[in-house]
Scaffold this motif. Sequence first.
Motif, PDB file in Angstrom:
ATOM      1  N   TYR A  14       0.838  -1.194   0.000  1.00 31.06           N
ATOM      2  CA  TYR A  14       0.000   0.000   0.000  1.00 31.06           C
ATOM      3  C   TYR A  14       0.874   1.246   0.000  1.00 31.06           C
ATOM      4  O   TYR A  14       1.822   1.356   0.782  1.00 31.06           O
ATOM      5  N   ASP A  15       0.577   2.206  -0.911  1.00 27.28           N
ATOM      6  CA  ASP A  15       1.341   3.448  -0.966  1.00 27.28           C
ATOM      7  C   ASP A  15       1.204   4.213   0.341  1.00 27.28           C
ATOM      8  O   ASP A  15       0.104   4.343   0.891  1.00 27.28           O
ATOM      9  N   ALA A  16       2.306   4.758   0.809  1.00 27.79           N
ATOM     10  CA  ALA A  16       2.288   5.505   2.068  1.00 27.79           C
ATOM     11  C   ALA A  16       1.653   6.884   1.908  1.00 27.79           C
ATOM     12  O   ALA A  16       1.163   7.460   2.889  1.00 27.79           O
ATOM     13  N   PHE A  17       1.620   7.414   0.675  1.00 29.91           N
ATOM     14  CA  PHE A  17       1.092   8.761   0.468  1.00 29.91           C
ATOM     15  C   PHE A  17       0.305   8.804  -0.842  1.00 29.91           C
ATOM     16  O   PHE A  17       0.827   8.431  -1.894  1.00 29.91           O
ATOM     17  N   THR A  18      -0.954   9.236  -0.760  1.00 24.78           N
ATOM     18  CA  THR A  18      -1.781   9.421  -1.950  1.00 24.78           C
ATOM     19  C   THR A  18      -2.635  10.665  -1.768  1.00 24.78           C
ATOM     20  O   THR A  18      -2.950  11.069  -0.645  1.00 24.78           O
ATOM     21  N   ILE A  19      -2.989  11.285  -2.899  1.00 21.74           N
ATOM     22  CA  ILE A  19      -3.886  12.440  -2.896  1.00 21.74           C
ATOM     23  C   ILE A  19      -5.136  12.056  -3.673  1.00 21.74           C
ATOM     24  O   ILE A  19      -5.055  11.608  -4.826  1.00 21.74           O
ATOM     25  N   TRP A  20      -6.301  12.234  -3.042  1.00 27.96           N
ATOM     26  CA  TRP A  20      -7.571  11.803  -3.608  1.00 27.96           C
ATOM     27  C   TRP A  20      -8.445  13.017  -3.937  1.00 27.96           C
ATOM     28  O   TRP A  20      -8.358  14.059  -3.291  1.00 27.96           O
ATOM     29  N   GLU A  21      -9.313  12.816  -4.930  1.00 28.33           N
ATOM     30  CA  GLU A  21     -10.273  13.861  -5.280  1.00 28.33           C
ATOM     31  C   GLU A  21     -11.580  13.224  -5.738  1.00 28.33           C
ATOM     32  O   GLU A  21     -11.574  12.209  -6.453  1.00 28.33           O
ATOM     33  N   ARG A  22     -12.701  13.818  -5.306  1.00 27.30           N
ATOM     34  CA  ARG A  22     -14.018  13.354  -5.749  1.00 27.30           C
ATOM     35  C   ARG A  22     -14.957  14.546  -5.875  1.00 27.30           C
ATOM     36  O   ARG A  22     -14.779  15.587  -5.228  1.00 27.30           O
ATOM     37  N   PHE A  23     -15.987  14.364  -6.705  1.00 29.82           N
ATOM     38  CA  PHE A  23     -16.958  15.429  -6.940  1.00 29.82           C
ATOM     39  C   PHE A  23     -18.335  14.815  -7.126  1.00 29.82           C
ATOM     40  O   PHE A  23     -18.485  13.787  -7.801  1.00 29.82           O
ATOM     41  N   ARG A  24     -19.344  15.432  -6.515  1.00 31.06           N
ATOM     42  CA  ARG A  24     -20.742  15.014  -6.666  1.00 31.06           C
ATOM     43  C   ARG A  24     -21.578  16.225  -7.075  1.00 31.06           C
ATOM     44  O   ARG A  24     -21.433  17.312  -6.506  1.00 31.06           O
ATOM     45  N   LEU A  25     -22.446  16.035  -8.055  1.00 29.25           N
ATOM     46  CA  LEU A  25     -23.375  17.088  -8.471  1.00 29.25           C
ATOM     47  C   LEU A  25     -24.769  16.497  -8.571  1.00 29.25           C
ATOM     48  O   LEU A  25     -24.998  15.546  -9.325  1.00 29.25           O
ATOM     49  N   ARG A  26     -25.713  17.048  -7.809  1.00 29.51           N
ATOM     50  CA  ARG A  26     -27.103  16.591  -7.809  1.00 29.51           C
ATOM     51  C   ARG A  26     -27.986  17.737  -8.307  1.00 29.51           C
ATOM     52  O   ARG A  26     -27.952  18.840  -7.750  1.00 29.51           O
ATOM     53  N   THR A  27     -28.773  17.467  -9.332  1.00 27.50           N
ATOM     54  CA  THR A  27     -29.646  18.474  -9.928  1.00 27.50           C
ATOM     55  C   THR A  27     -31.094  18.039  -9.764  1.00 27.50           C
ATOM     56  O   THR A  27     -31.463  16.934 -10.182  1.00 27.50           O
ATOM     57  N   ASP A  28     -31.903  18.884  -9.139  1.00 29.59           N
ATOM     58  CA  ASP A  28     -33.335  18.618  -8.957  1.00 29.59           C
ATOM     59  C   ASP A  28     -34.136  19.466  -9.936  1.00 29.59           C
ATOM     60  O   ASP A  28     -33.982  20.695  -9.983  1.00 29.59           O
ATOM     61  N   PHE A  29     -34.974  18.813 -10.721  1.00 31.03           N
ATOM     62  CA  PHE A  29     -35.897  19.481 -11.637  1.00 31.03           C
ATOM     63  C   PHE A  29     -37.279  19.454 -10.971  1.00 31.03           C
ATOM     64  O   PHE A  29     -37.937  18.408 -10.945  1.00 31.03           O
ATOM     65  N   ILE A  30     -37.699  20.583 -10.429  1.00 36.32           N
ATOM     66  CA  ILE A  30     -38.877  20.639  -9.560  1.00 36.32           C
ATOM     67  C   ILE A  30     -40.022  21.340 -10.285  1.00 36.32           C
ATOM     68  O   ILE A  30     -39.949  22.542 -10.571  1.00 36.32           O
TER      69      ILE A  30
END
Length: 481
Positions: A55-71
């Motif tokens: 297992y790598d001792a150092f990692t940089i992570w990124e995530r993104f979530r976009l939720r769109t409501d059509f009301i």
Amino acid sequence: MKRFLALALLVSMALCAAAASAATEVKMTGDARIHANMWSKANYTGWDGTGTQTYDAFTIWERFRLRTDFITNENLKFRFGIRANNTPWGNGTYTVDNPRVAIDVYQAFLQFKWPGTDVEFTIGLQPLAIAHASFFAGSSLIMDTQVAAAMVNIPVVDDKVKIVGGFMRFLDTNRDMDPTTTQVPDEFDGYYLSVPITLDGFSATPWGLIGVAGRNANYGVGAGNCGLYNATLQQNLMAAGTFALAPGFRNAQNIYWWVGGAFEVTALDPFKFYADVIYGEGNGNDRSPNRRKGFFFDVAAEYTGLDMLTPQIAFWWSTGEDASLRNGSERLPTIAGTWGSSTSFLFDSDQAFTSTYVGVNPVGSWGFTASLNNMSFMADLSHRLTFAYVRGTNSAAGLRRANAILGSGQFYQMGRDLAETEYLLGINFDNTYNIYENLAAIATFGWSHGEFDSSVWGRRFVNQARSGDMFMLGIGLQYKF
């Protein structure tokens, strides 16, 4: 081509939003997380569960979530959610040259109320959790994930009693066309019913879930992320004997079923109490090595009467494997759940950052946590300090027999599945500083010591674990909008 498709998807979404805005209110919410993880002796060894990768001792992570409501109005809306999934920098989407496009749909559901009533339907790919006490990460040990489902919420007595239930399709391996001229049982379906009861100072939610598991469904597919290991439905649902002694189902379809109750008591506020009781079993009419059944309960208490902190304590216990593989498994079957107490970093329990937890399996263990939560001595700065003790309820002989046939780490994994002779200690210290109302800087530190049985895992794994304790440091930013 992939870049063009991604661009076309985003442009089409923008055009749809612009066109819809004339007749429909459009709301967007989401979050972005960027964080660095540093590990020493990840998984207690520094290796993966099979001891074949480091297992790598150092990692940089990124995530993104976009939720769109059509009301359209308060009675009718559609949600569309996309994500750039959690990936380390330099890999996949975040590669410097020719990155792999990894935008996918993770929510797409229609929600409406039947005209003239408060009966609400939610149909499509949606977030769904089996009822569980809110203390334990606000999620379910059995299932808490995105699933294609048709659900209905029926108010019975004002806001006091409801009926919630519906149909879920977890797997349909061959889609709409089976590969032979004979029907193939390649689906895994679920039927859920709960009755949330909310009174002054008390709530209870009895519930039941039935799963119909086809013999030819692909249970080896990834069902989520269990800490640093990649859990599958095979490990969550099946017995070790299914693979060690009797490969495959005898029956074309088998029944899984669960019953339980989630309870919360706030009548003694600022003292609050929480509890869950769950029993489940599956493959009960199949070959004995294929059968799996088990029991789990948890209890917790907290005191919310202090301004500067919230003391918390919790306890849980679960049945574990006995010494035989021939009579099946004595652990509670699960689907794709998460569970944790006071956000202990030993468990997947709604941590701010992915991969800052160990992934210990609460099924087949018992233990307790004690926490000082919501500590705040300065404006916009909060802390949480949690101690955890975990001990296994699995027979060392049972785990040893499975490892001897299947290989260590193939079904049971050291540090994730604990024998009665093994225990873990864990401490994590989590800190959050609100730079702005929607932007937080988060730093989390974890330490854990494990005592493992060399007769179960072998001297190579255990000696590696004894050479030093595990440490984790996670630092990053979380933006919500």
